[in-house]
Design an enzyme around this catalytic site. Structure first.
Site, PDB file in Angstrom:
ATOM      1  N   SER A   1       0.831  -1.203   0.000  1.00  0.00           N
ATOM      2  CA  SER A   1       0.000   0.000   0.000  1.00  0.00           C
ATOM      3  C   SER A   1       0.862   1.247   0.000  1.00  0.00           C
ATOM      4  CB  SER A   1      -0.913   0.018   1.227  1.00  0.00           C
ATOM      5  OG  SER A   1      -1.539   1.285   1.316  1.00  0.00           O
TER       6      SER A   1
ATOM      7  N   MET B   1     -11.724  -5.229   5.711  1.00  0.00           N
ATOM      8  CA  MET B   1     -10.902  -4.276   6.463  1.00  0.00           C
ATOM      9  C   MET B   1     -10.578  -4.860   7.835  1.00  0.00           C
ATOM     10  SD  MET B   1     -10.211  -1.766   4.516  1.00  0.00           S
ATOM     11  CE  MET B   1      -9.227  -0.965   5.795  1.00  0.00           C
TER      12      MET B   1
ATOM     13  N   HIS C   1      -1.434  -1.303  -4.147  1.00  0.00           N
ATOM     14  CA  HIS C   1      -2.674  -0.883  -3.499  1.00  0.00           C
ATOM     15  C   HIS C   1      -2.682   0.640  -3.348  1.00  0.00           C
ATOM     16  CE1 HIS C   1      -6.200  -1.724  -0.921  1.00  0.00           C
ATOM     17  NE2 HIS C   1      -5.770  -0.738  -0.153  1.00  0.00           N
TER      18      HIS C   1
ATOM     19  N   MET D   1      -9.033   8.461  -0.370  1.00  0.00           N
ATOM     20  CA  MET D   1      -9.863   8.908   0.763  1.00  0.00           C
ATOM     21  C   MET D   1     -10.403  10.299   0.464  1.00  0.00           C
ATOM     22  SD  MET D   1      -7.483   7.651   3.905  1.00  0.00           S
ATOM     23  CE  MET D   1      -6.646   6.050   3.858  1.00  0.00           C
TER      24      MET D   1
ATOM     25  N   ASP E   1      -4.834   3.829  -1.949  1.00  0.00           N
ATOM     26  CA  ASP E   1      -5.912   4.213  -1.040  1.00  0.00           C
ATOM     27  C   ASP E   1      -6.432   5.607  -1.364  1.00  0.00           C
ATOM     28  OD1 ASP E   1      -6.169   2.006   0.848  1.00  0.00           O
ATOM     29  OD2 ASP E   1      -4.071   2.433   1.320  1.00  0.00           O
TER      30      ASP E   1
ATOM     31  N   ASP F   1      -6.959  -6.009   4.500  1.00  0.00           N
ATOM     32  CA  ASP F   1      -6.283  -4.711   4.492  1.00  0.00           C
ATOM     33  C   ASP F   1      -6.274  -4.115   5.890  1.00  0.00           C
ATOM     34  OD1 ASP F   1      -5.328  -2.191   3.874  1.00  0.00           O
ATOM     35  OD2 ASP F   1      -7.054  -1.600   2.650  1.00  0.00           O
TER      36      ASP F   1
ATOM     37  N   HIS G   1      -8.567   1.314  -3.937  1.00  0.00           N
ATOM     38  CA  HIS G   1      -9.491   1.141  -2.812  1.00  0.00           C
ATOM     39  C   HIS G   1     -10.163   2.485  -2.553  1.00  0.00           C
ATOM     40  CE1 HIS G   1      -9.747   0.176   1.813  1.00  0.00           C
ATOM     41  NE2 HIS G   1     -10.939   0.288   1.254  1.00  0.00           N
TER      42      HIS G   1
ATOM     43  N   MET H   1     -12.229   4.752  -0.579  1.00  0.00           N
ATOM     44  CA  MET H   1     -12.846   5.063   0.716  1.00  0.00           C
ATOM     45  C   MET H   1     -13.499   6.424   0.564  1.00  0.00           C
ATOM     46  SD  MET H   1      -9.738   3.601   2.996  1.00  0.00           S
ATOM     47  CE  MET H   1      -8.678   3.671   1.560  1.00  0.00           C
TER      48      MET H   1
ATOM     49  N   PHE I   1      -6.114   5.402   8.013  1.00  0.00           N
ATOM     50  CA  PHE I   1      -4.702   5.619   8.320  1.00  0.00           C
ATOM     51  C   PHE I   1      -3.918   4.314   8.247  1.00  0.00           C
ATOM     52  CE2 PHE I   1      -7.280   8.775  10.378  1.00  0.00           C
ATOM     53  CZ  PHE I   1      -6.634   9.952  10.041  1.00  0.00           C
TER      54      PHE I   1
END
Ligand code: DX5
Ligand code: ZN
Length: 244
Positions: A10, A161, A35, A39, A37, A199, A68, A70, A167
């Site tokens: 990640s 998750m 990966h 957000m 992330d 994850d 991913h 979020m 975080f």
């Protein structure tokens, strides 16, 4: 027996001012995925990478991008990520019922008990497939496995998750292996076998706990990018879950 375990480092724990350096380094370990992330500061109390950075990453590397999301409103923003070149797009089931409560603090995240109208998320998954990409569905620590049952035979991947999202560097939540087992069992009853990705808080100690229950794909941020030697750390996770 379960198949070979895949690893998705990640980038959340990489140095954002030196992403190319992080990617070039980790490429030497031949991870199956990268990966990423995303957000939005609403679904989770943090902001990270968005479409322009994903576009640049896509140009930079041939490692498939495991994106991913979020974010609270994936239906509205999905095309951004398709256009940016995401290979696999995972959306959270907690968005399914429309209103998502804003997450305001680390260590907490939205959860749902069940999906009122699976059709909306299924339509989103169909849009990902229509663009020729793979689709994933994710669930937060307090959302029960059964909440994603309506999607198990519609996706390539289920992302469990094992921390509250937002975080890197948090501790693994001990209920994750059981959730993996429930999802694997349910998928079997349907005759499908989506990848089960885990994850959060994954390292050489926690990785075997989830692969023993059938997890196929492990995300690791802190354990890899904050290690003295990320390539050694990647290899340690691989070795910890190697069969035989
Ligand atoms: C957390 C992210 C994770 C994060 C995992 O919200 O979804 O992908 O990078 O980080 P570690 O491996 O540090 O727990
Ligand atoms: Zn993630």
């Amino acid at each position: 027996m379960f198949g070979e375990v895949q690893i998705a480092p990640s980038l959340l724990s990489a140095d954002f001012a030196n992403l190319e350096r992080a990617v070039r380094l980790i490429e030497q370990g031949s991870p199956e995925w990268l990966h990423v992330d995303v957000m939005d500061g609403h679904f989770v109390p943090n902001l990270t990478i968005g479409p322009p950075v994903i576009k640049s990453l896509n140009k930079l590397t041939n490692i498939p991008l495991d994106v991913h999301l979020m974010i609270s409103n994936p239906a509205e923003q999905l095309d951004w990520y398709l256009d940016a070149g995401a290979d696999l797009i995972t959306v959270h089931v907690e968005c399914a019922n429309g209103a998502v409560q804003a997450a305001s603090a680390a260590g907490a995240s939205p959860s749902i008990e069940q999906v009122e109208d699976p059709g909306k998320l299924l339509a989103l998954i169909a849009r990902i497939h229509a663009a020729g990409r793979q689709a994933g569905i994710s669930l937060n620590p307090d959302t029960p496995a059964r909440a994603v049952f309506p999607f198990v035979d519609a996706v390539e991947l289920i992302l469990v998750m094992s921390v509250h999202p937002g975080f890197g560097g948090q501790s693994f939540i001990a209920s994750a292996p059981d959730k993996v087992a429930q999802l694997v069992a349910h998928a079997r009853t349907l005759g499908v076998s989506p990848l089960i990705e885990v994850d959060g808080g994954i390292n050489a100690i926690t990785a075997p706990l989830v692969t023993a229950q059938g997890a196929d794909l492990l995300v690791a941020g802190n354990a890899i990018f904050n290690a003295p030697d990320p390539l050694v750390a990647l290899e340690q996770i691989r070795r910890a879950v190697a069969h035989g």
